[in-house]
Design an enzyme around this catalytic site. Structure first.
Site, PDB file in Angstrom:
ATOM      1  N   TYR A  51       0.923  -1.306   0.043  1.00 29.25           N
ATOM      2  CA  TYR A  51       0.002  -0.090  -0.079  1.00 29.25           C
ATOM      3  C   TYR A  51       1.028   1.068   0.004  1.00 29.25           C
ATOM      4  O   TYR A  51       1.812   1.163   0.693  1.00 29.25           O
ATOM      5  CB  TYR A  51      -0.945   0.001   1.349  1.00 29.25           C
ATOM      6  N   GLU A  52       0.443   2.489  -0.678  1.00 31.83           N
ATOM      7  CA  GLU A  52       1.365   3.416  -0.886  1.00 31.83           C
ATOM      8  C   GLU A  52       1.734   4.231   0.493  1.00 31.83           C
ATOM      9  O   GLU A  52       2.605   4.899   0.545  1.00 31.83           O
ATOM     10  CB  GLU A  52       0.608   4.288  -2.028  1.00 31.83           C
ATOM     11  N   SER A  53       0.857   3.807   1.585  1.00 32.57           N
ATOM     12  CA  SER A  53       1.374   4.523   2.855  1.00 32.57           C
ATOM     13  C   SER A  53       2.550   3.987   3.542  1.00 32.57           C
ATOM     14  O   SER A  53       3.069   4.380   4.623  1.00 32.57           O
ATOM     15  CB  SER A  53       0.209   4.394   3.813  1.00 32.57           C
TER      16      SER A  53
END
Lengths: 261, 288
Positions: A51-53
């Protein structure tokens, strides 16, 4: 169990099947996240969800509402910073599959998530690129999951946020994008794949109970059907049960009555 | 050297009208207490920078604090639109807002460039996209070694960065963990940095390689328990998803939004007062 499934369930199951076991998948929030987690809970237990986080190898038991919910960090193999996720892991060429949604797409699978109408004076201001533009350029392949209507499948995009095959043919390659681009678009009506030469999307699989006329009427351009166009296998009991359990757990966790996002 | 002060003092002293201000925190640890204090002290003409504007910038934009926004994804995560952001872009209400729109990868790299004291960021991005057409800050550069064309964008150098963290010790050394976003880079890219924390502790007791910001890169540190709510603080409290959904209703109409800001921010003394009001009203969402 009731095996009659909704169009949304068919879409999610068809999308989940596209993710092969062991693939490293960069996951967008919403429908892509649902499909990727369904894959992980069924045929692809070794899929690595990124996930980009920052979470790498997340195994959430409920679907996150946001791209950075705590459950992603708690269940991940490691959590890295946002610059690192984009620099080392995505741009570094370590992502097999980018899994994206969209507000609009065109016949060459270019995506718009920026504006409806002119950029300077938009009719509808959409959220923007987020991670999608570099996911679509750098992931080795891209899967797109989106509901099919004449408003989403449009003749011409108001704005190209994320590049599919640009103007078709070899224009993506000539523009210098490193990944191979979209390999499939999964809608609530059918599965579309790019023609190997023109790279225009064509229908390769039609979901059970959907007519060609419905697909034609739900597409803003004159859509092509592949020569070998078969019927998508309906979801089996395991797929449906796993998806429904996942949504039920999610709804309970987020305090939502009825269907979760 | 970090100074322990109240949040009111920190904002009054270190954030001025017209400043470029970054309030960072990627879904996690969003500094809502500080955002509210900017509204309460009626800062104006701010150039706001943030990857994901989220509710915090929806509030600042709707309250008329922002002249410009540098961002890469402006939505209410998992819910839908940011209505105040949209109203500003689509209808110039309450005032026109200038946009400097980028992608996540770009802005993350631009913070790294700022922290590294470089003038610009280099990335493989934007090829074929319409962004360079509408944002003249997105340009390209030719690699002197391979001839590859790469995107180049200006570094982010805020006057002030504000972040929220879990802990700081008595000397003002700051510890954060969980989803870290771009907070470290945003602090190191800025001229001044304000950090709000869940708690002040005698010792951080952190393992090697923990994400620690030494007190000499922080300007002011302030206690703000629950200061990231309705976002979350890993190890302290969860994301208030009910409030994120309630915000859709609170923010949709201008009058309703104005009333909410007046009652919950302008009429409360500080963030503790805001939290008391929220708890009493059972969070607007309770009525849904």
């Amino acid at each position: 169990m009731n095996l009659a499934c909704s169009a949304d369930e068919m879409m999610t199951v068809a999308a989940a099947r596209m993710l092969r076991d062991g693939a490293v998948c960069f996951v967008g929030i919403g429908l892509p996240s649902t499909a990727a987690n369904l894959a992980r809970l069924t045929h692809a237990p070794n899929a690595v969800l990124v996930y980009e986080s920052g979470p790498i190898g997340a195994k959430p038991t409920v679907l996150p509402l946001s791209i950075g919910d705590g459950t992603l960090a708690e269940t991940a193999e490691t959590v890295v910073s946002t610059p690192e996720i984009f620099r080392y892991w995505l741009q570094g060429g370590r992502i097999d599959v980018g899994f994206l949604g969209a507000a609009q797409l065109d016949r060459f699978a270019n995506l718009n998530t920026t504006v409806i109408g002119p950029y300077e004076k938009p009719k509808v201001r959409l959220p923007g690129a987020g991670g999608a533009s570099e996911i679509s350029s750098s992931a080795k392949e891209v899967l797109i999951i989106v509901k099919q209507t004449p408003r989403t499948f449009v003749e011409k995009l108001d704005f190209i946020t994320s590049v599919g095959f640009l103007n078709g043919g070899d224009s993506r390659q000539r523009a210098g994008l490193s990944g191979n681009g979209p390999t499939a678009v999964i809608s609530d009506l059918c599965i579309l794949r790019p023609n190997p030469q023109s790279h225009e999307l064509e229908v390769t699989s039609i979901h059970p109970g959907v007519s060609r006329e419905t697909i034609i009427a739900s597409t803003g351009w004159t859509i092509c059907f592949a020569e070998t166009c078969h019927e998508t296998p309906a979801p089996d009991a395991t797929e449906l049960e796993t998806l429904r359990d996942l949504k039920k757990r999610t709804a309970a966790a987020h305090g939502i009555h009825g269907e979760a996002a | 050297m970090a100074e322990w002060v109240t949040l009111r003092e920190a904002i009054a002293t270190h954030v001025h009208d017209g400043d470029t201000v970054a309030l960072e925190g990627f879904t996690h640890l969003i500094p809502f207490a500080a955002g509210h204090e900017l509204i309460r002290q009626r800062r104006r003409n701010l150039s706001l920078v943030r990857m994901t504007p989220d509710l915090i910038y929806d509030q600042l934009i709707g309250a008329g604090c922002a002249a410009k926004l540098t961002f890469s994804w402006g939505g209410n995560p998992g819910v839908g639109s940011l209505h105040r952001f949209r109203d500003a872009v689509e209808n110039s209400w309450p005032r026109p807002i200038e946009l400097d729109e980028r992608s996540h990868s770009d802005l993350a790299n631009a913070y790294v460039a700022g922290a590294s004291n470089l003038p610009f960021a280099v990335l493989r991005g934007y090829a074929g996209s319409d962004y360079p057409r509408v944002n003249d800050k997105i340009r390209s550069i030719i690699c002197p070694f391979t001839g590859e064309v790469l995107a180049a964008t200006p570094a982010v150098r805020p006057d002030v960065t504000v972040i929220h963290a879990q802990k700081a010790d008595w000397h003002g050394n700051v510890l954060l963990w969980g989803i870290l976003g771009v907070q470290k880079e945003a602090v190191l890219a800025a001229k001044r940095a304000i950090v709000t924390v869940e708690e002040r502790v005698r010792s951080l007791d952190a393992p090697p390689n923990a994400c620690i910001l030494p007190n000499w890169v922080v300007t002011a540190v302030c206690e703000a328990p629950r200061g990231a709510t309705p976002s979350y603080a890993h190890g302290y409290y969860e994301r208030d998803n009910i409030f994120y959904r309630a915000w859709d209703r609170i923010s949709r109409e201008r009058g309703c939004f104005d009333g909410w800001v007046d009652q919950h921010i302008l009429q409360t003394e500080d963030f503790a007062g805001y939290l008391r009001l929220q708890d009493e009203s059972g969070v607007q969402a309770g009525s849904r």
